[in-house]
Design a protein around this motif. Structure first.
Motif, PDB file in Angstrom:
ATOM      1  N   ASP A 282      -9.781  13.851 -11.946  1.00 49.43           N
ATOM      2  CA  ASP A 282      -9.205  13.368 -10.690  1.00 49.43           C
ATOM      3  C   ASP A 282     -10.243  12.627  -9.848  1.00 49.43           C
ATOM      4  N   ALA A 283     -11.466  13.097  -9.884  1.00 48.09           N
ATOM      5  CA  ALA A 283     -12.537  12.433  -9.137  1.00 48.09           C
ATOM      6  C   ALA A 283     -12.796  11.031  -9.684  1.00 48.09           C
ATOM      7  N   GLU A 284     -12.732  10.875 -10.995  1.00 47.90           N
ATOM      8  CA  GLU A 284     -12.983   9.575 -11.605  1.00 47.90           C
ATOM      9  C   GLU A 284     -11.908   8.558 -11.242  1.00 47.90           C
ATOM     10  N   SER A 285     -10.689   8.999 -11.023  1.00 49.99           N
ATOM     11  CA  SER A 285      -9.595   8.065 -10.746  1.00 49.99           C
ATOM     12  C   SER A 285      -9.343   7.856  -9.251  1.00 49.99           C
ATOM     13  N   PHE A 286      -9.991   8.644  -8.403  1.00 50.49           N
ATOM     14  CA  PHE A 286      -9.666   8.657  -6.980  1.00 50.49           C
ATOM     15  C   PHE A 286      -9.875   7.299  -6.311  1.00 50.49           C
ATOM     16  N   GLY A 287     -11.083   6.791  -6.302  1.00 53.48           N
ATOM     17  CA  GLY A 287     -11.388   5.524  -5.634  1.00 53.48           C
ATOM     18  C   GLY A 287     -10.618   4.339  -6.208  1.00 53.48           C
ATOM     19  N   PRO A 288     -10.616   4.159  -7.530  1.00 56.60           N
ATOM     20  CA  PRO A 288      -9.870   3.025  -8.104  1.00 56.60           C
ATOM     21  C   PRO A 288      -8.379   3.046  -7.771  1.00 56.60           C
ATOM     22  N   GLY A 289      -7.777   4.227  -7.738  1.00 57.66           N
ATOM     23  CA  GLY A 289      -6.361   4.307  -7.409  1.00 57.66           C
ATOM     24  C   GLY A 289      -6.078   3.860  -5.988  1.00 57.66           C
ATOM     25  N   LEU A 290      -6.914   4.292  -5.044  1.00 52.12           N
ATOM     26  CA  LEU A 290      -6.736   3.893  -3.650  1.00 52.12           C
ATOM     27  C   LEU A 290      -6.948   2.398  -3.480  1.00 52.12           C
ATOM     28  N   LEU A 291      -7.953   1.845  -4.151  1.00 48.66           N
ATOM     29  CA  LEU A 291      -8.228   0.415  -4.047  1.00 48.66           C
ATOM     30  C   LEU A 291      -7.044  -0.406  -4.558  1.00 48.66           C
ATOM     31  N   THR A 292      -6.402   0.067  -5.596  1.00 45.19           N
ATOM     32  CA  THR A 292      -5.228  -0.641  -6.128  1.00 45.19           C
ATOM     33  C   THR A 292      -4.133  -0.722  -5.078  1.00 45.19           C
ATOM     34  N   HIS A 293      -3.875   0.382  -4.385  1.00 48.97           N
ATOM     35  CA  HIS A 293      -2.879   0.371  -3.304  1.00 48.97           C
ATOM     36  C   HIS A 293      -3.253  -0.640  -2.222  1.00 48.97           C
ATOM     37  N   VAL A 294      -4.499  -0.622  -1.807  1.00 50.71           N
ATOM     38  CA  VAL A 294      -4.941  -1.510  -0.720  1.00 50.71           C
ATOM     39  C   VAL A 294      -4.757  -2.976  -1.100  1.00 50.71           C
ATOM     40  N   LEU A 295      -5.166  -3.344  -2.308  1.00 46.93           N
ATOM     41  CA  LEU A 295      -5.106  -4.749  -2.712  1.00 46.93           C
ATOM     42  C   LEU A 295      -3.670  -5.229  -2.907  1.00 46.93           C
ATOM     43  N   ILE A 296      -2.802  -4.366  -3.454  1.00 49.98           N
ATOM     44  CA  ILE A 296      -1.403  -4.775  -3.606  1.00 49.98           C
ATOM     45  C   ILE A 296      -0.747  -4.939  -2.240  1.00 49.98           C
ATOM     46  N   ALA A 297      -1.007  -4.006  -1.335  1.00 47.44           N
ATOM     47  CA  ALA A 297      -0.430  -4.093   0.010  1.00 47.44           C
ATOM     48  C   ALA A 297      -0.901  -5.367   0.719  1.00 47.44           C
ATOM     49  N   LYS A 298      -2.168  -5.708   0.559  1.00 46.21           N
ATOM     50  CA  LYS A 298      -2.683  -6.925   1.194  1.00 46.21           C
ATOM     51  C   LYS A 298      -2.103  -8.174   0.543  1.00 46.21           C
ATOM     52  N   SER A 299      -1.987  -8.152  -0.780  1.00 45.13           N
ATOM     53  CA  SER A 299      -1.440  -9.325  -1.473  1.00 45.13           C
ATOM     54  C   SER A 299       0.016  -9.577  -1.088  1.00 45.13           C
ATOM     55  N   MET A 300       0.727  -8.507  -0.699  1.00 52.95           N
ATOM     56  CA  MET A 300       2.126  -8.628  -0.279  1.00 52.95           C
ATOM     57  C   MET A 300       2.247  -8.830   1.231  1.00 52.95           C
ATOM     58  N   ASN A 301       1.092  -8.934   1.931  1.00 48.15           N
ATOM     59  CA  ASN A 301       1.089  -9.114   3.388  1.00 48.15           C
ATOM     60  C   ASN A 301       1.944  -8.060   4.091  1.00 48.15           C
ATOM     61  N   ALA A 302       1.776  -6.812   3.664  1.00 50.23           N
ATOM     62  CA  ALA A 302       2.598  -5.722   4.193  1.00 50.23           C
ATOM     63  C   ALA A 302       2.319  -5.498   5.674  1.00 50.23           C
ATOM     64  N   LYS A 303       3.389  -5.403   6.451  1.00 53.00           N
ATOM     65  CA  LYS A 303       3.252  -5.185   7.886  1.00 53.00           C
ATOM     66  C   LYS A 303       2.991  -3.716   8.220  1.00 53.00           C
ATOM     67  N   ARG A 304       3.559  -2.796   7.397  1.00 51.45           N
ATOM     68  CA  ARG A 304       3.370  -1.366   7.623  1.00 51.45           C
ATOM     69  C   ARG A 304       3.028  -0.706   6.297  1.00 51.45           C
ATOM     70  N   PHE A 305       2.128   0.264   6.341  1.00 49.39           N
ATOM     71  CA  PHE A 305       1.719   0.998   5.143  1.00 49.39           C
ATOM     72  C   PHE A 305       2.156   2.445   5.317  1.00 49.39           C
ATOM     73  N   LEU A 306       3.088   2.898   4.478  1.00 46.91           N
ATOM     74  CA  LEU A 306       3.629   4.244   4.571  1.00 46.91           C
ATOM     75  C   LEU A 306       3.284   5.034   3.318  1.00 46.91           C
ATOM     76  N   VAL A 307       3.003   6.308   3.493  1.00 48.20           N
ATOM     77  CA  VAL A 307       2.705   7.205   2.376  1.00 48.20           C
ATOM     78  C   VAL A 307       3.851   8.193   2.236  1.00 48.20           C
ATOM     79  N   ALA A 308       4.416   8.257   1.028  1.00 47.28           N
ATOM     80  CA  ALA A 308       5.557   9.135   0.769  1.00 47.28           C
ATOM     81  C   ALA A 308       5.079  10.460   0.199  1.00 47.28           C
ATOM     82  N   ASN A 309       5.540  11.544   0.802  1.00 46.36           N
ATOM     83  CA  ASN A 309       5.148  12.873   0.344  1.00 46.36           C
ATOM     84  C   ASN A 309       6.125  13.365  -0.727  1.00 46.36           C
TER      85      ASN A 309
END
Length: 526
Positions: A282-309
């Protein structure tokens, strides 16, 4: 005081205990829950154990023997726990595997080892089915908070080996894609390059942006909301917000998340283990997984970022609560996808929809005869909608062209196995009946072979009821005689239906050979 009224109390069925097991790239997770009589779900217990299946697959292409045995050990413990709960029936347990197993060269050997050791059968679960359960996971939010989904929404879950992405316009899925882009896969790419840690973000960004470059071509409009799913992003949201995620949807500032990602990528996996008490995978995948979310959200020009539980297991439990049939919301998405495919091949949409309506009516009213569950109703409806797309290729052998086109197409949420059933039912809408040596049909198990024959027989009746291609029969009422030997179809129409009656006589032989019941078409005026 008035005396209490004495009457018959309504009997309720006892809750059904079930379990879902997710064999992921970095861990094995199990959720045990009770499904109440009204379909509601009460979670009982959750388990998680780190086993780095993906690490083996993404480096060497196969899972090492010791890793397999580690996996078997965990699953034996899960089996013992399920025995304590009395969860022993196959219909009470769902076991799925993601890319960490599916991409391995020895995937089948591992699945056989798991079955021999534990009795667990890993069900086929491909990209289309992942899209379906991803949508199912966010569907409750669409119902309860429709204002958040009034525009364009991106829903994304980053796993160890793949990233699942849906784009919705209001409540409709307009794009779905599985990227061969996962957090653990990215980490292994970095380790193979042996680069200093301060260059890790630069390399991963290039890899992620290369993978999602097609998004700008497919979906050009900015996203009103980005909904992130997955355990890594939920943990990051908790750290940023400094509290547990009690709400089902939590908004996170994208700049705050970006800063958190930058700090995380400067930590080695060992330091992440020490700081957050993660397992090594889990530690090995932690940073890369978060970065993927950030870059996709930015590429889509997302106005709001929501996390689903919510997670994959929540959605799988919802499907079990629904009896493994497609829910109405899922069925609507699948039908829209089928209509889009039909238009691609210039199908006669008005007639296709009418035949599908008739086929579903036959299915519903003849349940005592065919005794199939509602999953097969969905397959019949899709086959009815698409049965003539082979005409796009040519009129000669168009039923075989239909088979080919459906087999080589994708529908939202419909897995490969169900697509094969749809293709075969549509293939048998005319001409030859199913034969043991027919391509595809011979590879089905007995239940599937019988179901294809039943559905094809119903489809032929539905097509015959619109032989004039004029939709002159608006409604039908089917009645099965008490002895089960005759089906009387009463058609509501003010027009002459002699053409339909003639066609029904021509095609009813297949139906009668399957069900042993004679079919008769009668008319009644509107």
């Amino acid at each position: 005081a008035n005396p209490p009224k004495i009457g018959r109390t309504q009997q309720r069925n006892p809750p059904r205990t079930v379990a879902v097991i997710d064999i992921g790239s970095t861990s094995l997770r199990m959720q045990v829950a009770e499904i109440q009589d009204d379909g509601s779900i009460r979670k009982l217990e959750e388990f998680a154990q780190a086993v780095s299946l993906g690490k083996d697959t993404f480096i060497s292409g196969q899972i090492e023997r010791q890793t397999i045995e580690d996996c078997v050990h965990v699953l034996r413990l899960y089996r013992s726990k399920l025995d304590e709960y009395g969860v022993t029936g196959k219909d009470q347990i769902r076991v799925i595997a993601t890319s960490g197993i599916k991409e391995a060269r020895n995937s089948l050997a591992m699945q056989d080892r798991i079955y021999i050791a534990t009795g667990f059968e890993i069900e086929p679960f491909d990209a289309a089915e992942l899209h379906r359960v991803t949508f199912l996971g966010i569907q409750p939010f669409i119902t309860t908070q429709p204002q958040l989904f009034s525009g364009q929404t991106v829903a994304c879950e980053v796993g160890g080996g793949t990233t699942e992405l849906l784009v919705l316009k209001a409540s409709d899925v307009i794009y779905s894609q599985t990227f061969r882009l996962g957090a653990l896969r990215l980490r292994k790419t970095l380790e193979a390059l042996d680069l200093p840690i301060n260059r890790s973000r630069e390399i991963m960004e290039a890899k992620i942006l290369q993978s999602i470059d097609q998004l700008s071509e497919e979906v050009s409009q900015p996203a009103d909301c980005y909904v992130a799913m997955g355990s890594d992003i939920r943990f990051a949201a908790q750290e940023i917000k400094h509290h547990q995620l009690d709400e089902y949807l939590v908004e996170v500032d994208l700049d705050d998340l970006d800063s958190f990602v930058t700090q995380s990528l400067l930590l080695s996996p060992n330091r992440i283990v020490a700081r957050y008490h993660f397992s090594q995978p889990d530690a090995e995948s932690f940073g890369p997984g978060l970065l993927t979310h950030v870059l996709i959200a930015k590429s889509m020009n997302a106005k709001r970022f929501l996390v689903a539980n919510v997670n994959l297991r929540d959605a799988l439990l919802q499907e079990m609560a629904a009896g493994r049939r497609w829910s109405e919301a899922i069925q609507n998405q699948i039908i829209q996808s089928a209509k889009q495919l039909g238009r691609k091949f210039h199908y006669p949409q008005k007639r296709a929809e009418h035949v599908a309506k008739l086929a579903c009516t036959l299915f519903d009213q003849l349940k005592p005869l065919h005794r199939m569950d509602d999953r097969y109703r969905g397959i019949l409806e899709l086959a009815a909608l698409l049965h003539e797309i082979g005409m796009f290729v040519g009129t000669r052998s168009n039923h075989k062209h239909t088979l080919y086109l459906i087999r080589n197409s994708e529908l939202f949420g419909v897995g490969a196995r169900d697509m094969e059933l749809v293709a075969l039912v549509a293939r048998y809408h005319r001409r030859a009946t199913p034969q043991p040596d027919h391509d595809g049909y011979s590879q089905l198990n007995r239940e599937e072979r019988v179901s294809v024959s039943k559905l094809a027989a119903l489809l032929r009746l539905a097509i015959a009821l619109d032989a004039s291609r004029s939709q002159r029969i608006s409604e039908i009422d089917c009645q099965l005689t008490n002895d089960g030997k005759r089906v009387v179809i009463k058609a509501r129409s003010s027009a002459d239906v002699s053409m339909e009656q003639l066609k029904l006589k021509q095609v009813r032989g297949f139906f009668e050979s399957i069900f042993g019941a004679e079919t008769i078409l009668q008319t009644k005026l509107d």
